[in-house]
Structures are given as C-alpha cells and as structure tokens.
Design a protein around this motif. Structure first.
Motif, short mmCIF file in Angstrom:
data_model
loop_
_atom_site.label_atom_id
_atom_site.label_comp_id
_atom_site.label_asym_id
_atom_site.label_seq_id
_atom_site.Cartn_x
_atom_site.Cartn_y
_atom_site.Cartn_z
N LEU A 19 -9.42 2.99 -0.13
CA LEU A 19 -9.30 2.73 1.31
C LEU A 19 -8.23 1.67 1.59
CD1 LEU A 19 -13.04 2.81 2.47
CD2 LEU A 19 -11.29 4.56 2.79
N GLY A 20 -8.08 0.70 0.68
CA GLY A 20 -6.99 -0.26 0.83
C GLY A 20 -5.63 0.44 0.80
N GLY A 21 -5.48 1.39 -0.11
CA GLY A 21 -4.24 2.15 -0.18
C GLY A 21 -4.03 3.04 1.03
N PHE A 22 -5.13 3.66 1.53
CA PHE A 22 -5.01 4.49 2.72
C PHE A 22 -4.57 3.66 3.92
CE2 PHE A 22 -8.31 7.75 1.07
CZ PHE A 22 -7.30 8.52 0.53
N LEU A 23 -5.15 2.46 4.07
CA LEU A 23 -4.76 1.61 5.20
C LEU A 23 -3.28 1.26 5.12
CD1 LEU A 23 -5.58 -0.13 7.66
CD2 LEU A 23 -5.98 -2.01 6.06
N ASP A 24 -2.83 0.90 3.94
CA ASP A 24 -1.41 0.58 3.75
C ASP A 24 -0.54 1.78 4.08
OD1 ASP A 24 1.00 -0.52 2.99
OD2 ASP A 24 0.59 -0.45 0.85
N GLY A 25 -0.88 2.93 3.50
CA GLY A 25 -0.05 4.11 3.68
C GLY A 25 -0.04 4.63 5.11
N ILE A 26 -1.23 4.68 5.74
CA ILE A 26 -1.32 5.24 7.09
C ILE A 26 -0.74 4.27 8.12
CG2 ILE A 26 -2.91 6.01 8.88
CD1 ILE A 26 -4.78 6.93 6.57
N LEU A 27 -1.14 3.00 8.04
CA LEU A 27 -0.72 2.04 9.06
C LEU A 27 0.70 1.54 8.85
CD1 LEU A 27 -1.46 0.31 11.52
CD2 LEU A 27 -2.32 -1.43 9.93
N LEU A 28 1.02 1.06 7.64
CA LEU A 28 2.31 0.41 7.42
C LEU A 28 3.42 1.39 7.08
CD1 LEU A 28 1.19 -2.79 5.47
CD2 LEU A 28 1.36 -2.40 7.92
N HIS A 29 3.10 2.50 6.38
CA HIS A 29 4.13 3.49 6.05
C HIS A 29 4.40 4.44 7.21
CE1 HIS A 29 3.56 3.28 1.36
NE2 HIS A 29 3.45 2.09 1.93
N GLN A 30 3.31 4.95 7.82
CA GLN A 30 3.46 6.06 8.76
C GLN A 30 3.47 5.64 10.22
OE1 GLN A 30 0.12 8.14 6.70
NE2 GLN A 30 1.42 9.92 6.83
N ILE A 31 2.55 4.77 10.62
CA ILE A 31 2.44 4.41 12.04
C ILE A 31 3.45 3.33 12.40
CG2 ILE A 31 0.94 3.51 13.84
CD1 ILE A 31 -1.41 4.85 12.48
N LEU A 32 3.35 2.17 11.75
CA LEU A 32 4.27 1.08 12.07
C LEU A 32 5.63 1.26 11.41
CD1 LEU A 32 1.86 -2.00 11.81
CD2 LEU A 32 2.62 -0.78 13.85
N GLN A 33 5.68 2.00 10.31
CA GLN A 33 6.93 2.28 9.59
C GLN A 33 7.64 0.98 9.18
OE1 GLN A 33 9.28 5.18 11.78
NE2 GLN A 33 7.47 6.35 12.30
N TRP A 34 6.86 0.03 8.67
CA TRP A 34 7.44 -1.23 8.22
C TRP A 34 8.09 -1.10 6.86
CZ3 TRP A 34 3.37 -5.60 9.55
CH2 TRP A 34 3.38 -5.79 10.94
N HIS A 35 7.55 -0.21 6.03
CA HIS A 35 8.14 0.00 4.71
C HIS A 35 7.64 1.32 4.15
CE1 HIS A 35 4.22 -1.86 3.47
NE2 HIS A 35 4.29 -0.92 2.54
N HIS A 36 8.31 1.77 3.08
CA HIS A 36 7.84 2.87 2.26
C HIS A 36 7.60 2.33 0.87
CE1 HIS A 36 8.67 5.88 5.35
NE2 HIS A 36 9.84 5.32 5.53
N LEU A 37 7.04 3.15 -0.01
CA LEU A 37 6.72 2.67 -1.34
C LEU A 37 7.95 2.12 -2.05
CD1 LEU A 37 4.62 2.35 -3.60
CD2 LEU A 37 5.26 4.63 -4.40
N LEU A 38 9.09 2.80 -1.89
CA LEU A 38 10.29 2.39 -2.62
C LEU A 38 11.38 1.85 -1.69
CD1 LEU A 38 10.66 5.25 -5.27
CD2 LEU A 38 9.43 3.07 -5.44
N SER A 39 10.97 1.22 -0.60
CA SER A 39 11.96 0.67 0.34
C SER A 39 12.89 -0.34 -0.31
CB SER A 39 11.24 0.00 1.52
OG SER A 39 10.56 0.94 2.31
N GLY A 40 12.43 -1.04 -1.31
CA GLY A 40 13.25 -2.07 -1.92
C GLY A 40 14.21 -1.58 -2.97
N VAL A 41 14.08 -0.32 -3.38
CA VAL A 41 14.93 0.17 -4.48
C VAL A 41 15.71 1.43 -4.14
CG1 VAL A 41 13.52 -0.88 -6.28
CG2 VAL A 41 12.97 1.42 -5.49
#
Length: 205
Positions: A19-41
């Motif tokens: 659920l921690g990963g789901f929150l990160d992926g759904i909220l920060l990756h998809q909704i807010l679009q603050w980052h993706h898994l490999l945004s830094g590379v």
C-alpha cells in the motif's frame, strides 16, 4: 485450534508495504506527476520509457499485495483471535512506513533513481518529509504493538483486503496526457492528470 494472532503479522506487513508503493505510484507518479521511478536517470521527455518502469514498479507491488492478501485469507481463522486487531494494525503500519524508509534511503539517496519532487529548489526537504512519514508510521505501528488489546481483527483484515483490491486497479490506470498550454496556465507545470482530463471533458462555459 490454538490462538496465534502473530500468524497475521507477515501478511499485514506485506500488505502495508504494498500500500505504501501504491500510494507513491498513484498519488506522486500519476495524479501529482511529481516524479517517475527513473526520473533521475532518464530524460523527462522519454515518457514511454518512464511509464514502462512505472509499470514494472506497480507490477512488483501487485505481487506483494496479492501475496499478502492470499496469506491473510489462508490464515483468516486467526482474525478472531484475541489480539488479532493489534497485530494487523501494527504490522500494516510498520510495513507502510518501511516502504517510505526504504524508498527514501535506497531509491532517493543511494541509487539516485528519483527525488520526491523533481524540479524543486529544495529536493532534500521533500525527501525528508517523505522519510519522516515513514518514521511516523513505523513508530505508530510499534506503539500499537505494545498496547494491550484483546479484540479480534475481522474488520481490520477486511479493510486491508479492500485496500489491496481497490489500490491495485487504480495503480493500473494510464497517465493522462496533459495539454502543456493548459498545464502551464493553471498550475505552472504541476497540473494533476485527473484535472487535465476534466478540462477536456467538461462542457465549455
């Protein structure tokens, strides 16, 4: 059958972690679009590659979440044991917090795969907020584990199962293609995907 609420600890840990990963992926990756898994590379413009690895990220949490759910169902007889509620709540909070701590330390600081809010002038501050959330969750889990509670945990077990069943499909939703002009006007570059979708389907005023 002997009572053993501790049998629920591992499945609750796995579900909390997922659920921690789901929150990160759904909220920060998809909704807010603050980052993706490999945004830094990888280049921010390479959205196809970014979304591929986000998909791998979500698939891994699917496996963890459903493994925990399967174990929880197979051990459901223990959900009525005295202390089951405490075991479920405590372990799920610790698992949820453990995800944030692992992600911050490993992915943000050691591997440098991404930061919480890419493009922020203070990357470390956002990472520390994320890390702090993990610490608070783990501390709450430990606090709950030390409380005396004789109640069963059927309601908590059902709630955890519902979170997995609801979170997994939500994590599979595709990202919205944001109109750059609308995005810049409305939020200066941080328009959530669901808001961008609404601008396309809402009737003109």
């Amino acid at each position: 059958m002997q009572t053993n609420p501790g049998r629920l600890t591992l499945p609750a840990l796995l579900i909390g972690f997922a659920l921690g990963g789901f929150l990160d992926g759904i909220l920060l990756h998809q909704i807010l679009q603050w980052h993706h898994l490999l945004s830094g590379v990888t280049a921010a413009s390479d959205l196809r590659l970014q979304m591929f690895w986000d998909g791998i990220f979500h698939a891994a949490h699917y496996l963890l979440g459903f493994a925990g759910l399967w174990m929880l169902l197979s051990r459901r007889a223990h959900a009525t044991d005295p202390g089951a509620r405490r075991a479920l709540v405590s372990a799920s909070l610790i698992g949820f917090g453990a995800w944030h701590l692992l992600d911050a330390v490993l992915n943000h600081w050691i591997l440098g795969l991404h930061r919480i809010r890419e493009g922020s002038p203070n990357l470390l501050a956002w990472d520390l907020v994320f890390f702090g959330l993990g610490l608070v969750s783990v501390a709450l889990g430990i606090w709950v584990s030390r409380r005396r509670s004789g109640g069963g945990g059927r309601t908590v077990a059902a709630g955890l199962a519902a979170c997995v069943l609801a979170g997994a499909p939500a994590s599979a939703l595709p990202p919205r293609q944001v109109d750059p002009a609308v995005q810049q006007i409305v939020t200066g570059g941080l328009l959530p995907g669901f808001c961008a979708a609404w601008t396309r389907i809402a009737p003109p005023r």
